[in-house]
Design a protein around this motif. Structure first.
Motif, PDB file in Angstrom:
ATOM      1  N   LEU A 129       0.772  -1.248  -0.097  1.00 20.93           N
ATOM      2  CA  LEU A 129      -0.038   0.141   0.083  1.00 20.93           C
ATOM      3  C   LEU A 129       0.995   1.178  -0.055  1.00 20.93           C
ATOM      4  CD1 LEU A 129      -2.775  -1.258   2.615  1.00 20.93           C
ATOM      5  CD2 LEU A 129      -2.980  -0.785   0.057  1.00 20.93           C
ATOM      6  N   ALA A 130       1.982   1.212   0.519  1.00 25.34           N
ATOM      7  CA  ALA A 130       2.695   2.295   0.880  1.00 25.34           C
ATOM      8  C   ALA A 130       3.458   2.666  -0.841  1.00 25.34           C
ATOM      9  CB  ALA A 130       4.086   2.068   1.750  1.00 25.34           C
ATOM     10  N   ARG A 131       3.864   1.702  -1.609  1.00 24.01           N
ATOM     11  CA  ARG A 131       4.207   1.646  -2.851  1.00 24.01           C
ATOM     12  C   ARG A 131       3.148   2.346  -3.615  1.00 24.01           C
ATOM     13  NH1 ARG A 131       8.217  -3.625  -3.618  1.00 24.01           N
ATOM     14  NH2 ARG A 131       9.658  -2.852  -1.981  1.00 24.01           N
ATOM     15  N   LEU A 132       1.718   2.017  -3.459  1.00 27.38           N
ATOM     16  CA  LEU A 132       0.847   2.255  -4.146  1.00 27.38           C
ATOM     17  C   LEU A 132       0.377   3.958  -4.029  1.00 27.38           C
ATOM     18  CD1 LEU A 132      -1.649   1.764  -6.025  1.00 27.38           C
ATOM     19  CD2 LEU A 132      -2.878   1.457  -4.088  1.00 27.38           C
ATOM     20  N   ASP A 133       0.305   4.374  -2.589  1.00 29.88           N
ATOM     21  CA  ASP A 133      -0.235   5.354  -2.127  1.00 29.88           C
ATOM     22  C   ASP A 133       0.883   6.447  -1.663  1.00 29.88           C
ATOM     23  OD1 ASP A 133      -2.763   4.514  -2.643  1.00 29.88           O
ATOM     24  OD2 ASP A 133      -2.927   3.945  -0.469  1.00 29.88           O
ATOM     25  N   ALA A 134       2.307   6.271  -1.469  1.00 31.42           N
ATOM     26  CA  ALA A 134       3.360   6.956  -0.938  1.00 31.42           C
ATOM     27  C   ALA A 134       4.588   6.781  -1.607  1.00 31.42           C
ATOM     28  CB  ALA A 134       3.250   6.685   0.602  1.00 31.42           C
ATOM     29  N   ALA A 135       4.793   6.466  -2.702  1.00 29.89           N
ATOM     30  CA  ALA A 135       5.791   6.084  -3.637  1.00 29.89           C
ATOM     31  C   ALA A 135       6.710   7.453  -3.693  1.00 29.89           C
ATOM     32  CB  ALA A 135       5.483   5.616  -4.875  1.00 29.89           C
ATOM     33  N   ASP A 136       5.850   8.586  -3.833  1.00 28.04           N
ATOM     34  CA  ASP A 136       6.773   9.853  -3.930  1.00 28.04           C
ATOM     35  C   ASP A 136       6.996  10.377  -2.713  1.00 28.04           C
ATOM     36  OD1 ASP A 136       4.245  10.444  -3.164  1.00 28.04           O
ATOM     37  OD2 ASP A 136       3.937  12.099  -4.176  1.00 28.04           O
ATOM     38  N   SER A 137       6.731   9.644  -1.607  1.00 29.05           N
ATOM     39  CA  SER A 137       7.187  10.221  -0.073  1.00 29.05           C
ATOM     40  C   SER A 137       8.119   9.279   0.622  1.00 29.05           C
ATOM     41  CB  SER A 137       5.813  10.721   0.787  1.00 29.05           C
ATOM     42  OG  SER A 137       4.872  11.401   0.048  1.00 29.05           O
ATOM     43  N   LEU A 138       8.179   8.010   0.443  1.00 29.84           N
ATOM     44  CA  LEU A 138       8.902   7.028   1.171  1.00 29.84           C
ATOM     45  C   LEU A 138       9.235   5.857   0.311  1.00 29.84           C
ATOM     46  CD1 LEU A 138       6.707   4.657   2.462  1.00 29.84           C
ATOM     47  CD2 LEU A 138       5.982   6.587   3.546  1.00 29.84           C
ATOM     48  N   HIS A 139      10.092   5.168   0.822  1.00 30.29           N
ATOM     49  CA  HIS A 139      10.513   3.861   0.111  1.00 30.29           C
ATOM     50  C   HIS A 139      10.228   2.891   1.221  1.00 30.29           C
ATOM     51  CE1 HIS A 139      13.509   0.501  -0.374  1.00 30.29           C
ATOM     52  NE2 HIS A 139      13.093   0.533  -1.734  1.00 30.29           N
ATOM     53  N   ALA A 140       9.334   1.950   0.992  1.00 30.04           N
ATOM     54  CA  ALA A 140       9.042   1.052   1.811  1.00 30.04           C
ATOM     55  C   ALA A 140       9.481  -0.460   1.427  1.00 30.04           C
ATOM     56  CB  ALA A 140       7.433   0.920   1.835  1.00 30.04           C
ATOM     57  N   THR A 141       9.490  -1.118   2.642  1.00 29.23           N
ATOM     58  CA  THR A 141      10.048  -2.542   2.407  1.00 29.23           C
ATOM     59  C   THR A 141       9.393  -3.268   3.733  1.00 29.23           C
ATOM     60  OG1 THR A 141      11.916  -4.231   2.255  1.00 29.23           O
ATOM     61  CG2 THR A 141      12.048  -2.388   3.762  1.00 29.23           C
ATOM     62  N   SER A 142       9.446  -4.622   3.942  1.00 28.43           N
ATOM     63  CA  SER A 142       8.748  -5.140   5.167  1.00 28.43           C
ATOM     64  C   SER A 142       9.823  -6.374   5.512  1.00 28.43           C
ATOM     65  CB  SER A 142       7.367  -5.617   4.620  1.00 28.43           C
ATOM     66  OG  SER A 142       7.496  -6.659   3.721  1.00 28.43           O
ATOM     67  N   ALA A 143       9.358  -6.771   6.743  1.00 26.62           N
ATOM     68  CA  ALA A 143      10.189  -7.964   7.176  1.00 26.62           C
ATOM     69  C   ALA A 143       9.219  -8.535   8.496  1.00 26.62           C
ATOM     70  CB  ALA A 143      11.451  -7.600   7.901  1.00 26.62           C
ATOM     71  N   GLY A 144       9.555  -9.757   8.982  1.00 22.59           N
ATOM     72  CA  GLY A 144       9.121 -10.321  10.197  1.00 22.59           C
ATOM     73  C   GLY A 144       9.799 -10.641  11.159  1.00 22.59           C
ATOM     74  N   THR A 145       9.473 -10.666  12.345  1.00 28.15           N
ATOM     75  CA  THR A 145      10.147 -11.055  13.388  1.00 28.15           C
ATOM     76  C   THR A 145      10.412 -12.466  13.703  1.00 28.15           C
ATOM     77  OG1 THR A 145       8.234 -10.957  14.781  1.00 28.15           O
ATOM     78  CG2 THR A 145       9.542  -8.948  14.824  1.00 28.15           C
ATOM     79  N   SER A 146       9.171 -13.197  12.969  1.00 30.58           N
ATOM     80  CA  SER A 146       9.544 -14.706  12.982  1.00 30.58           C
ATOM     81  C   SER A 146       8.941 -15.129  11.698  1.00 30.58           C
ATOM     82  CB  SER A 146       8.542 -15.488  14.057  1.00 30.58           C
ATOM     83  OG  SER A 146       9.242 -15.263  15.174  1.00 30.58           O
ATOM     84  N   ALA A 147       9.693 -14.515  10.490  1.00 24.55           N
ATOM     85  CA  ALA A 147       9.315 -14.679   9.134  1.00 24.55           C
ATOM     86  C   ALA A 147       9.159 -16.213   8.728  1.00 24.55           C
ATOM     87  CB  ALA A 147      10.399 -13.933   8.300  1.00 24.55           C
ATOM     88  N   LYS A 148       8.300 -16.403   8.071  1.00 27.63           N
ATOM     89  CA  LYS A 148       7.953 -17.595   7.425  1.00 27.63           C
ATOM     90  C   LYS A 148       8.744 -17.706   5.993  1.00 27.63           C
ATOM     91  CE  LYS A 148       4.940 -18.404  10.762  1.00 27.63           C
ATOM     92  NZ  LYS A 148       5.451 -19.249  11.888  1.00 27.63           N
TER      93      LYS A 148
END
Length: 140
Positions: A28-47
């Motif tokens: 959603l950040a890449r869709l709605d805020a691509a001109d304002s921030l660079h987004a990535t994601s991760a998990g604390t216990s990633a599958k």
């Protein structure tokens, strides 16, 4: 990158598995805020090696975001240090290294009110969109 040539703030969205809320926030950040921030994601216990949650994928498809190719990744201290902001989406427990700014979003859990399935995920998606819009303004 913004029109003035400055670097976009790096945001890492974090949940437990990196299959649901955090990858939804990234998309959603890449869709709605691509001109304002660079987004990535991760998990604390990633599958690791898993696919995104089916309902998460479906509700993002509804708004034009394809996360089907996403593969979860584990949150690391290095990943947090490289970010301008770490955003915990939900109940993940994060102990950041010194100097790392962590923001915790207590995302509504519709299932606590008996709302499940696709309706639950749409409510979560819509809340994330609102929070991302606010974050983009605050970081810009």
């Amino acid at each position: 990158m913004p029109d003035d040539g400055t670097r976009l703030p790096d945001v890492v969205f974090v949940c437990v598995s990196n299959r649901g809320k955090s990858v939804m926030a990234e998309g959603l950040a890449r869709l709605d805020a691509a001109d304002s921030l660079h987004a990535t994601s991760a998990g604390t216990s990633a599958k690791l090696g898993a696919s995104p949650n089916e309902l998460s994928t479906q509700v993002l498809d509804e708004v034009g975001v394809d996360i089907s190719a996403h593969r979860p990744r584990q949150l690391t201290d290095d990943l947090m240090r490289a970010a301008d902001r770490v955003v915990v989406v939900g109940t993940a427990e994060v102990t950041p290294p010194d100097g790392v700014t962590v923001e915790v979003w207590d995302v509504d859990e519709p299932s606590a009110r008996g709302i499940d399935g696709i309706d639950r995920m749409r409510l979560i998606r819509d809340e994330l969109r609102s929070r991302i819009a606010d974050l983009a303004v605050r970081l810009h």
